[in-house]
Design a protein around this motif. Structure first.
Motif, PDB file in Angstrom:
ATOM      1  N   UNK A 162     -10.768 -15.768  -1.450  1.00 26.49           N
ATOM      2  CA  UNK A 162     -11.454 -16.570  -2.198  1.00 26.49           C
ATOM      3  C   UNK A 162     -10.549 -17.448  -3.052  1.00 26.49           C
ATOM      4  N   UNK A 163      -9.256 -17.336  -3.008  1.00 30.93           N
ATOM      5  CA  UNK A 163      -8.581 -18.461  -3.663  1.00 30.93           C
ATOM      6  C   UNK A 163      -7.954 -19.693  -2.935  1.00 30.93           C
ATOM      7  N   UNK A 164      -8.412 -19.607  -1.785  1.00 24.85           N
ATOM      8  CA  UNK A 164      -8.049 -20.740  -0.904  1.00 24.85           C
ATOM      9  C   UNK A 164      -9.284 -21.160  -0.090  1.00 24.85           C
ATOM     10  N   UNK A 165      -9.267 -22.301   0.308  1.00 24.76           N
ATOM     11  CA  UNK A 165     -10.321 -23.050   0.978  1.00 24.76           C
ATOM     12  C   UNK A 165     -10.349 -22.276   2.287  1.00 24.76           C
ATOM     13  N   UNK A 166     -11.539 -22.062   2.569  1.00 27.43           N
ATOM     14  CA  UNK A 166     -11.981 -21.226   3.959  1.00 27.43           C
ATOM     15  C   UNK A 166     -13.412 -21.560   4.404  1.00 27.43           C
ATOM     16  N   UNK A 167     -13.501 -21.435   5.962  1.00 28.51           N
ATOM     17  CA  UNK A 167     -14.773 -21.588   6.234  1.00 28.51           C
ATOM     18  C   UNK A 167     -14.869 -20.500   7.428  1.00 28.51           C
ATOM     19  N   UNK A 168     -16.015 -20.058   7.840  1.00 23.43           N
ATOM     20  CA  UNK A 168     -16.024 -19.189   8.928  1.00 23.43           C
ATOM     21  C   UNK A 168     -16.929 -19.652  10.048  1.00 23.43           C
TER      22      UNK A 168
END
Length: 286
Positions: A215-221
């Motif tokens: 949650x503290x970093x940019x991400x995508x699934x």
């Protein structure tokens, strides 16, 4: 301060990994341990008590090891002067994997960085045999640097998962720290090998847990369907602009399927980006 262990055999490939590591941690305060291990072709009686370091009987391998480490350190200081970095050399009469684990405990090592070589024959490990053995036995994350890889700014990281493990946040920490340091986006990749293979309730829970960890970093699934996991990972790297492949390593996991191929034709091409392998000690959920 980070503590980084870099094994070297004084090859161009090993030097490339050193250069990558120094650029990768350029802005961080870090201590680097440069390690060279050696074992004799023929054993002498003094090896039973610890080798030349204990018996004072000369051994050419000791001289080569010490001279190589001294030369490497001199080259580093000349080409990569950095007040944030300090160095210590280690010449060890030991196997590489055992010495790495001993130093990990003794020096509180955070990360191993080492060079890898691509497959050159019909029956090869695409990581190179030394890297394979280190990855299998290492207690800490290993950053493997392919021989043709040069440092570029970290913007996109690929993280494949099957969602069968509820990852421990402390074991994801090295990946998260890299994403935070470079403000890089983590792409979580799931491969649905068969159309009917929907996620189970446990997998959905683990996916939700992973989202919370990131949650503290940019991400995508993202999800790919109809392909085998190892092939899908390699193709996704080839088709997209990733600077790092990060994988959790659990015994008998899909990572081992990716790690070892009996025929180079099954791989099709070699991974050309660095990859971070993280030990996974979490329980598999069913």
């Amino acid at each position: 301060m980070k503590t980084i262990l870099i094994p070297t055999d004084f090859s161009d490939n090993a030097w490339n990994a050193i250069c990558y590591a120094l650029e990768f941690f350029k802005e961080e305060t870090a201590k680097f341990y440069l390690l060279h291990t050696y074992t004799p072709v023929f054993y002498r009686m003094d090896y039973l008590i610890g080798g030349p370091a204990y018996s004072a009987i000369p051994d050419i391998k000791v001289d080569v090891s010490l001279a190589g480490l001294e030369r490497t350190l001199k080259d580093i200081k000349k080409q990569f002067p950095n007040p944030n970095h300090s160095f210590e050399t280690v010449s060890a009469f030991n196997t590489l994997t055992d010495e790495i684990n001993e130093l990990t405990d003794e020096k509180n090592i955070d990360l191993v960085v080492m060079g890898t070589k691509g497959a050159t024959g019909a029956k090869q490990l695409f990581l190179g045999s030394n890297a394979v053995f280190v990855i299998r036995k290492a207690k800490i994350p290993v950053l493997a640097i392919p021989e043709s890889s040069k440092f570029t700014k970290m913007e996109n990281i690929l993280f494949p998962t099957d969602y069968w493990s509820k990852y421990k946040i402390k074991e994801l920490r090295s990946l998260i720290e890299i994403a935070e340091e470079y403000m890089a986006k983590i792409t979580v990749l799931h491969v649905k090998e068969l159309p009917e293979n929907d996620l189970t309730d446990k997998q959905e829970q683990n996916k939700k847990h992973l989202k919370n960890c990131l949650k503290e970093v940019p991400y995508q699934f993202t999800e790919i369907q109809g392909k085998l996991m190892p092939d899908a990972i390699l193709e996704h790297i080839e088709d997209h602009d990733f600077q790092l492949l990060a994988m959790m390593n659990k015994e008998h996991s899909f990572f081992e399927r990716l790690l070892i191929k009996q025929n180079v034709d099954q791989i099709g091409f070699h991974v050309k980006i660095p990859f971070l392998i993280i030990r996974d000690t979490s329980e598999v959920t069913n």
